[in-house]
Design a protein around this motif. Structure first.
Motif, short mmCIF file in Angstrom:
data_model
loop_
_atom_site.label_atom_id
_atom_site.label_comp_id
_atom_site.label_asym_id
_atom_site.label_seq_id
_atom_site.Cartn_x
_atom_site.Cartn_y
_atom_site.Cartn_z
N PHE A 117 38.84 48.31 34.03
CA PHE A 117 39.75 47.18 34.26
C PHE A 117 39.84 46.85 35.75
N ALA A 118 40.00 47.90 36.58
CA ALA A 118 40.11 47.68 38.03
C ALA A 118 38.80 47.10 38.59
N THR A 119 37.68 47.51 38.00
CA THR A 119 36.38 46.98 38.45
C THR A 119 36.32 45.48 38.18
N ARG A 120 36.76 45.06 36.99
CA ARG A 120 36.72 43.62 36.68
C ARG A 120 37.65 42.85 37.61
N LEU A 121 38.83 43.40 37.91
CA LEU A 121 39.73 42.74 38.86
C LEU A 121 39.06 42.61 40.23
N SER A 122 38.40 43.70 40.64
CA SER A 122 37.76 43.71 41.96
C SER A 122 36.65 42.68 42.06
N GLN A 123 35.91 42.53 40.95
CA GLN A 123 34.78 41.59 40.97
C GLN A 123 35.27 40.17 41.24
N ALA A 124 36.55 39.91 40.88
CA ALA A 124 37.09 38.56 41.09
C ALA A 124 37.23 38.21 42.57
N ILE A 125 37.33 39.22 43.44
CA ILE A 125 37.50 38.90 44.87
C ILE A 125 36.19 39.08 45.66
N CYS A 126 35.13 39.50 44.96
CA CYS A 126 33.82 39.62 45.63
C CYS A 126 33.08 38.30 45.40
N ARG A 127 32.50 37.78 46.43
CA ARG A 127 31.79 36.51 46.23
C ARG A 127 30.34 36.75 45.82
#
Ligand SMILES: Nc1nc2c(ncn2[C@@H]2O[C@H](COP(=O)(O)OP(=O)(O)OP(=O)(O)O)[C@@H](O)[C@H]2O)c(=O)[nH]1
Ligand SMILES: [Mg+2]
Length: 295
Positions: free
Chosen positions: A165-175
């Protein structure tokens, strides 16, 4: 051209001061290892790094936040025998990300790796990471648990779910596309790090995520699979503070420089306090009659 002759020619054409250079770090790769109570892991980790990097001029900087188990003393004892080993001890400080940032800033080499002390990261990836960076194919080489061939070992399903879950959240702020932005195991060229370093949040545990999300240009990333190993010695430092710092990092990167995240967090905490106060007065008015004054 050899490093020595390039220094000599720089001195000859007066681009650097005329000082006698007798010794210093000639490492091409610095491995930054943040430590908090990892004494028993230091020696085995060094042996693994040594075995993994034949023919590479490496150094390792342990950045220790004043561990109570004698980690810094252990590192310094080894450093007295091996100049490739250094200890950067910080007093009254905590934080994996800021430890890594300060470790990088204390080094001079062209390539910098970050890895944990507890041997959960597979040091055998280091030569592949170095090769990938040297080829110019990428800006950051990442040890990835979430590409084919990688894995998280024997994690309980609850930890695997939270990490997913945290990985998917993190991917949202990586361009950029990255399967494992929460990895703590990566290698980067110094110039790439330096372009981002003043924009880093330095919050919490996720320095790779911070770096990728803070870069002024999208970074070219190469992910190399590995299996996250089980901790052999010492205890995990993951706790609720780490989770909270992760939320702050996400908020900081989402809001960018428009609003300071500390201002927003202070506002949210004040709002929560107000809601609790009003709620308590409301419940009290049912139990004991209406209040004489509201505040
Ligand atoms: N300098 C410094 N190092 C830290 C701090 N917190 C953790 N570390 C180090 O950062 C690395 C990662 O911490 P771990 O507790 O292993 O975190 P993790 O690998 O995500 O969790 P586990 O799988 O439970 O081990 C280890 O080398 C720790 O010693 C800190 O506040 N300061
Ligand atoms: Mg660990």
């Amino acid at each position: 051209m050899a490093a020595g002759s390039s220094i000599a020619s720089s001195i000859a054409d007066q681009r650097v001061p005329r000082v006698a250079i007798t010794h210093g770090s000639t490492a091409e790769l610095t491995i930054v290892v943040p430590t908090l109570n990892e004494r028993e892991n230091i020696m085995p980790l060094l042996e693994k790094i040594e075995a993994a990097l034949p023919g590479v001029a490496w150094e390792v900087i342990f950045v220790d936040d004043d561990s109570t188990d004698g980690t810094a003393d252990t590192v310094r004892a080894l450093a007295r025998r091996d100049p490739r080993v250094r200890c950067l001890q910080r007093l009254a400080r905590r934080g994996l990300s800021t430890a890594c940032i300060e470790g990088v800033l204390a080094s001079s080499s062209i390539y910098i790796a970050v890895m944990d002390a507890d041997m959960q990261h597979d040091e055998r990836l280091l030569p592949q990471m170095l090769k990938a960076l040297k080829s110019g194919a990428c800006d950051v080489a990442v040890g990835s648990r979430y590409v084919p061939g990688g894995g998280v070992g024997d994690w309980e399903s609850s930890r695997a779910n939270i990490s997913g879950f945290a990985t998917r959240l993190s991917q949202a702020i990586c361009r950029v596309a990255i399967a494992d932005p929460m990895s703590g195991f990566f290698m980067v060229r110094r110039d790439v790090f330096e372009r981002s370093m003043r924009r880093l949040s330095g919050q919490g545990f996720k320095i790779l995520l911070d770096l990728v999300a803070s870069s002024p240009q999208p970074l070219r990333i190469k992910e190399l699979p590995y299996h996250f190993r089980a901790r052999q010695h010492g205890a995990s430092k993951l706790d609720t503070l780490v989770a909270w710092e992760f939320v702050i990092l996400l908020a900081d990167k989402l809001m960018g420089s428009r609003v300071p995240v500390s201002f927003v967090m202070a506002g949210l905490i004040s709002a929560l306090g107000l809601v609790l106060y009003v709620g308590a007065r409301w419940v009290g008015s049912y139990a004991y009659g209406p209040p004489r004054s509201f505040f």
